[in-house]
Design an enzyme around this catalytic site. Structure first.
Site, PDB file in Angstrom:
ATOM      1  CG  HIS A 150      41.944  -1.675 114.337  1.00 18.40           C
ATOM      2  ND1 HIS A 150      41.267  -2.860 114.478  1.00 18.40           N
ATOM      3  CD2 HIS A 150      41.757  -1.278 113.056  1.00 18.40           C
ATOM      4  CE1 HIS A 150      40.702  -3.175 113.322  1.00 18.40           C
ATOM      5  NE2 HIS A 150      40.988  -2.227 112.445  1.00 18.40           N
ATOM      6  CD  GLU A 203      40.949   4.416 107.578  1.00 14.90           C
ATOM      7  OE1 GLU A 203      41.489   4.458 106.453  1.00 14.90           O
ATOM      8  OE2 GLU A 203      39.749   4.178 107.746  1.00 14.90           O
TER       9      GLU A 203
END
Ligand code: COA
Length: 346
Positions: free
Chosen positions: A235, A288
């Site tokens: 991320h 996700e």
């Protein structure tokens, strides 16, 4: 100081959300994301927009009904093969720019697009909760309580996330005093790009390709050797596990999601392998990974995942749009000119 890509630059004040990427903390509307994910979409909207959740429930139901009535007049917008293109074209035709009208319409258009893809008529909305109605309009069947709880957690969990690209796009358009429909269309465009919210479909492809936990390590090594990234890992902001991953993992587990154990094994293996390759750059699960497991478990197809993200995130966009309107300052950064200049006097 140069900040190309605006990383680390503060462009606005907000009461929507706060992220601490080092500690893995996410506060939305004043609550830690784990607590927010226990609320209804209506209650979360009330926190982000102001107002009463019961009143908003009625306004959202009205918004879904009005959008459903518009479906026959949308021309070919919902025929687009890509869900985000369909959403962009359909939302652009709205003339009511109140938050509940736009939010209701995004859910109705996302569901109707998917059904049209499969040659099925749209399902009329009802007065039930926004989350339950969205799922029912997608699948055409009455969802179980556990499915409703899972999709509700998902929609609330992704409702806002700092100054991400789609939120920034909505803010920039609003700063010109354009209407909220235009700002949401811009945000949908930003969200359609693969670097923003495009990973859960590929995550599911990855889990299918790996198949069983003991195959994870070899598969991951093979992908990395081929120069590819592991979907659902890493991320830009978080240096620890994305806090939304834990919330969605729990929600998927409550539902008995069949890929939860596989996703956990892939996460563990990927974190260990990536940790050896990048000892200074922690790469952990992002939102996700378990989004894919959860949305699959509630019965959505992987081609619907990006539009499901928009169904949740539009509530946050509209909160930022209201803040930007109230602030009223045009967003107008600069660019460094690298082109030629005529010599003085030439
Ligand atoms: N798999 C393999 N390697 C990864 C990786 C991943 N998922 N994420 C980052 N890396 C590697 C990069 O290749 C880079 O290696 P290098 O220095 O040898 O070139 C290093 O880690 C640092 O990555 P960086 O490019 O600085 O990360 P970023 O902040 O730009 O990227 C993401 C953030 C999310 C785009 C990235 O982690 C990624 O592509 N993840 C996979 C896609 C995904 O899950 N997206 C959904 C995000 S919510």
């Amino acid at each position: 100081m140069e900040a190309f890509g605006l990383e680390g630059v503060v462009v606005a004040d907000t009461r929507m959300s706060a992220i601490d990427g080092d500690r893995g903390e996410l506060i939305i509307g004043g609550l830690p994301v784990a607590e927010l994910a226990e609320l209804s979409v209506e209650e979360v909207a009330a926190r982000l927009w102001g107002g009463d959740a019961d009143d908003l429930a009625g306004a959202l139901a009205d918004g879904r009904r009005a959008a459903h009535a518009r479906l026959p007049g949308l021309g070919g917008a919902l025929d687009a093969g890509d869900g985000m293109a369909a959403l962009r074209g359909a939302v652009a035709q709205l003339d009511d720019d109140r938050p509940a009208a736009i939010t209701g319409a995004v859910a109705v258009f996302a569901a109707a697009w998917w059904r049209r893809q499969r040659g099925l008529p749209p399902v009329a909305p009802s007065a039930r909760s926004h989350a339950a109605d969205y799922l029912r309009m997608c699948t055409g069947r009455e969802p179980t309580d556990a499915e409703v709880a899972a999709i509700r957690s998902y929609l609330c969990c992704v409702v806002d996330h700092g100054m991400n690209a789609s939120t920034f796009a909505a803010r920039v358009v609003t700063s010109t005093r354009a209407d909220a429909v235009s700002a949401v269309v811009a945000a949908i465009g930003a969200l359609s790009g693969p670097l923003h919210g495009g990973a859960p479909g590929p995550v599911l492809d990855m889990l299918d390709a790996i198949g069983s936990p003991d195959a994870a390590a070899d598969w991951i090594e093979g992908e990395l050797a081929a120069g590819r990234r592991i979907m659902g890992m890493g991320h830009r902001v978080y240096r620890v596990r994305d806090p939304r991953a834990a919330v969605l993992e729990r929600a998927a587990r409550r539902l008995g999601g069949r890929r939860v154990e596989l996703a956990l094994a892939v996460e563990e293996s990927a974190a260990a392998i990536l940790g050896r390759r990048h000892p200074d750059r922690p790469l952990r699960a992002n939102v996700e990974l378990f989004t894919a497991v959860l949305l699959d478990a509630v019965g959505l197809d992987r081609r619907q995942f990006s539009t499901a993200f928009a169904v949740g995130r539009v509530v946050g966009w509209l909160g930022h749009i209201a803040e930007q309107r109230a602030w009223g300052r045009l967003i107008r950064p600069r660019a460094r000119y690298l082109g030629p200049r005529a010599a003085a006097g030439a």
